[in-house]
Scaffold this active site. Sequence first.
Site, PDB file in Angstrom:
ATOM      1  N   GLY A   7       3.089 -31.466 -17.642  1.00  0.00           N
ATOM      2  CA  GLY A   7       3.746 -30.214 -17.259  1.00  0.00           C
ATOM      3  C   GLY A   7       3.118 -29.649 -15.998  1.00  0.00           C
ATOM      4  N   ALA A   8       1.799 -29.540 -16.008  1.00  0.00           N
ATOM      5  CA  ALA A   8       1.080 -28.989 -14.858  1.00  0.00           C
ATOM      6  C   ALA A   8       1.273 -29.865 -13.625  1.00  0.00           C
ATOM      7  CB  ALA A   8      -0.402 -28.849 -15.193  1.00  0.00           C
TER       8      ALA A   8
ATOM      9  N   ASN B 224      10.209 -43.943 -17.527  1.00  0.00           N
ATOM     10  CA  ASN B 224       9.741 -45.087 -16.725  1.00  0.00           C
ATOM     11  C   ASN B 224      10.078 -46.363 -17.505  1.00  0.00           C
ATOM     12  OD1 ASN B 224       7.752 -45.415 -18.665  1.00  0.00           O
ATOM     13  ND2 ASN B 224       6.063 -44.743 -17.378  1.00  0.00           N
TER      14      ASN B 224
ATOM     15  N   LEU C  87      11.201 -47.461 -11.898  1.00  0.00           N
ATOM     16  CA  LEU C  87      10.801 -48.875 -12.002  1.00  0.00           C
ATOM     17  C   LEU C  87       9.582 -49.176 -11.147  1.00  0.00           C
ATOM     18  CD1 LEU C  87      14.451 -50.330 -11.826  1.00  0.00           C
ATOM     19  CD2 LEU C  87      12.988 -50.315 -13.858  1.00  0.00           C
ATOM     20  N   GLY C  88       8.632 -48.250 -11.081  1.00  0.00           N
ATOM     21  CA  GLY C  88       7.382 -48.494 -10.366  1.00  0.00           C
ATOM     22  C   GLY C  88       7.628 -48.920  -8.929  1.00  0.00           C
TER      23      GLY C  88
ATOM     24  N   ASP D  42      -3.314 -45.818  -5.701  1.00  0.00           N
ATOM     25  CA  ASP D  42      -3.532 -45.239  -7.038  1.00  0.00           C
ATOM     26  C   ASP D  42      -2.183 -44.707  -7.532  1.00  0.00           C
ATOM     27  OD1 ASP D  42      -4.245 -43.804  -9.266  1.00  0.00           O
ATOM     28  OD2 ASP D  42      -5.410 -42.301  -8.209  1.00  0.00           O
TER      29      ASP D  42
ATOM     30  N   ALA E 109       0.209 -40.629 -11.862  1.00  0.00           N
ATOM     31  CA  ALA E 109       1.098 -39.482 -11.645  1.00  0.00           C
ATOM     32  C   ALA E 109       2.207 -39.733 -10.627  1.00  0.00           C
ATOM     33  CB  ALA E 109       0.308 -38.230 -11.280  1.00  0.00           C
ATOM     34  N   ALA E 110       2.481 -40.997 -10.301  1.00  0.00           N
ATOM     35  CA  ALA E 110       3.625 -41.284  -9.420  1.00  0.00           C
ATOM     36  C   ALA E 110       4.910 -40.770 -10.073  1.00  0.00           C
ATOM     37  CB  ALA E 110       3.736 -42.783  -9.152  1.00  0.00           C
ATOM     38  N   GLY E 111       4.993 -40.938 -11.400  1.00  0.00           N
ATOM     39  CA  GLY E 111       6.180 -40.481 -12.126  1.00  0.00           C
ATOM     40  C   GLY E 111       6.317 -38.962 -12.092  1.00  0.00           C
ATOM     41  N   ASP E 112       5.194 -38.254 -12.155  1.00  0.00           N
ATOM     42  CA  ASP E 112       5.247 -36.792 -12.080  1.00  0.00           C
ATOM     43  C   ASP E 112       5.659 -36.347 -10.666  1.00  0.00           C
ATOM     44  OD1 ASP E 112       4.477 -36.490 -14.738  1.00  0.00           O
ATOM     45  OD2 ASP E 112       2.340 -36.463 -14.236  1.00  0.00           O
TER      46      ASP E 112
ATOM     47  N   GLY F 296      -5.749 -39.682  -7.536  1.00  0.00           N
ATOM     48  CA  GLY F 296      -5.686 -38.557  -8.462  1.00  0.00           C
ATOM     49  C   GLY F 296      -4.266 -38.189  -8.850  1.00  0.00           C
TER      50      GLY F 296
HETATM   51  P1  ADP Z   1       5.325 -43.503 -13.966  1.00  0.00           P
HETATM   52  O1  ADP Z   1       4.171 -42.945 -13.194  1.00  0.00           O
HETATM   53  O2  ADP Z   1       6.044 -42.494 -14.812  1.00  0.00           O
HETATM   54  O3  ADP Z   1       4.981 -44.773 -14.693  1.00  0.00           O
HETATM   55  P2  ADP Z   1       6.528 -45.160 -11.897  1.00  0.00           P
HETATM   56  O4  ADP Z   1       5.270 -45.957 -11.864  1.00  0.00           O
HETATM   57  O5  ADP Z   1       7.782 -45.872 -12.198  1.00  0.00           O
HETATM   58  O6  ADP Z   1       6.426 -43.902 -12.874  1.00  0.00           O
HETATM   59  O7  ADP Z   1       6.635 -44.463 -10.464  1.00  0.00           O
HETATM   60  C1  ADP Z   1       7.583 -43.457 -10.193  1.00  0.00           C
HETATM   61  C2  ADP Z   1       8.239 -43.709  -8.876  1.00  0.00           C
HETATM   62  O8  ADP Z   1       7.251 -43.705  -7.820  1.00  0.00           O
HETATM   63  C3  ADP Z   1       8.951 -45.058  -8.778  1.00  0.00           C
HETATM   64  O9  ADP Z   1      10.294 -44.932  -9.242  1.00  0.00           O
HETATM   65  C4  ADP Z   1       8.878 -45.344  -7.283  1.00  0.00           C
HETATM   66  O10 ADP Z   1       9.952 -44.731  -6.593  1.00  0.00           O
HETATM   67  C5  ADP Z   1       7.566 -44.686  -6.862  1.00  0.00           C
HETATM   68  N1  ADP Z   1       6.490 -45.692  -6.850  1.00  0.00           N
HETATM   69  C6  ADP Z   1       5.663 -46.042  -7.866  1.00  0.00           C
HETATM   70  N2  ADP Z   1       4.829 -47.028  -7.494  1.00  0.00           N
HETATM   71  C7  ADP Z   1       5.123 -47.311  -6.206  1.00  0.00           C
HETATM   72  C8  ADP Z   1       4.625 -48.243  -5.231  1.00  0.00           C
HETATM   73  N3  ADP Z   1       3.629 -49.096  -5.528  1.00  0.00           N
HETATM   74  N4  ADP Z   1       5.185 -48.240  -3.981  1.00  0.00           N
HETATM   75  C9  ADP Z   1       6.181 -47.385  -3.674  1.00  0.00           C
HETATM   76  N5  ADP Z   1       6.698 -46.493  -4.546  1.00  0.00           N
HETATM   77  C10 ADP Z   1       6.191 -46.456  -5.786  1.00  0.00           C
END
Ligand code: ADP
Length: 305
Positions: free
Chosen positions: A40-41, A184, A221-222, A246, A249-252, A287
């Site tokens: 959330g944060a 994800n 999809l990462g 790193d 928190a890419a998903g956040d 981070g």
């Molecule tokens: P979560 O953190 O919830 O597991 P993801 O890993 O799928 O989510 O990352 C969320 C989004 O961030 C992806 O849909 C993508 O657009 C972006 N992303 C994640 N990893 C990468 C990467 N290595 N290079 C470029 N974009 C990325």
Amino acid sequence: MTLVVFGSVNMDLVSRTPRLPAPGETLIGSDFYTTPGGKGANQAVAIARLGLPTHLVGRVGNDAFGPELLAALGQAGVDTRGVVVDDSVHSGVAVITVADTGENQIIGVLGANDRLDQTDIQRLERYLPAADLLLLQLEIPLAIAQAAAQTAKQAGVKVMLDPAPVPPESLISLYPWVDFLLPNEVEASQLVGFPVTSPATAAQAAAHLHQQGANTVIIKLGAQGAYCATPTNSFFVPAFAVTAIDTVAAGDAFAGGFAAAIAQSLSLIQAVHWGCAAGALATTQVGAQTAMPDRATFDSFLAQH
Ligand code: ADP
């Protein structure tokens, strides 16, 4: 445009060790730090750093982390008047061990986040009349997340759900109250019961979720990007090419970028682009909250791509 996040606030307690300890073993670590987290944060910070007015509704606990967590949120520009201090419990924490071998171990203790109840829904209601979008995740009691979604929907506010972590209970009764469902790969696989690892399997998963009553589904999809499907239309947005260091928190970050675009009435495809851009940028920094891009960085990244 105003966004409201109803969800968890945590402190992450991170130890670095040569390897993971065996049961009963005491290891001397090489480093320790605390860093604010909680989905959330994190999502509130992601939106606020993109310059949009953001309210967070939730709870911190009766420990030293509470004021520290509130200060970090305030510094990022999040309005924390909706966050209360619960005197009966500790703040949410994640106790994380990162080994030099690359393995990690995480124990999440929900603490104050697990105490969210009807009084928090009442606080949420104050922010809904001015809100465009509500963001939910599942590090809080499922019944309260459902109540928050229903309350927002009935107030005419769009609802976005990041179904993480996926609970043992079915989420089907939540779907009608959710406009945008953003799992994800792992969460999508858990929701549908088969592996989701590619745009093709994401399409199958989205069809399955639509059959169960879900509205728009965006599957992250990462490093591949994100797949989006409404009940009538679908598209895939490839990830932006960045040097990821790193992915925490890419998903956040994705949730923040996507929400910011939706609140500004951009199209669904633009919103998924914004999500992918914010997610990609977050992977270039270390981070969680510290990795969320600010508006200037975000705008110049979009302009370059
Ligand atoms: P979560 O953190 O919830 O597991 P993801 O890993 O799928 O989510 O990352 C969320 C989004 O961030 C992806 O849909 C993508 O657009 C972006 N992303 C994640 N990893 C990468 C990467 N290595 N290079 C470029 N974009 C990325």
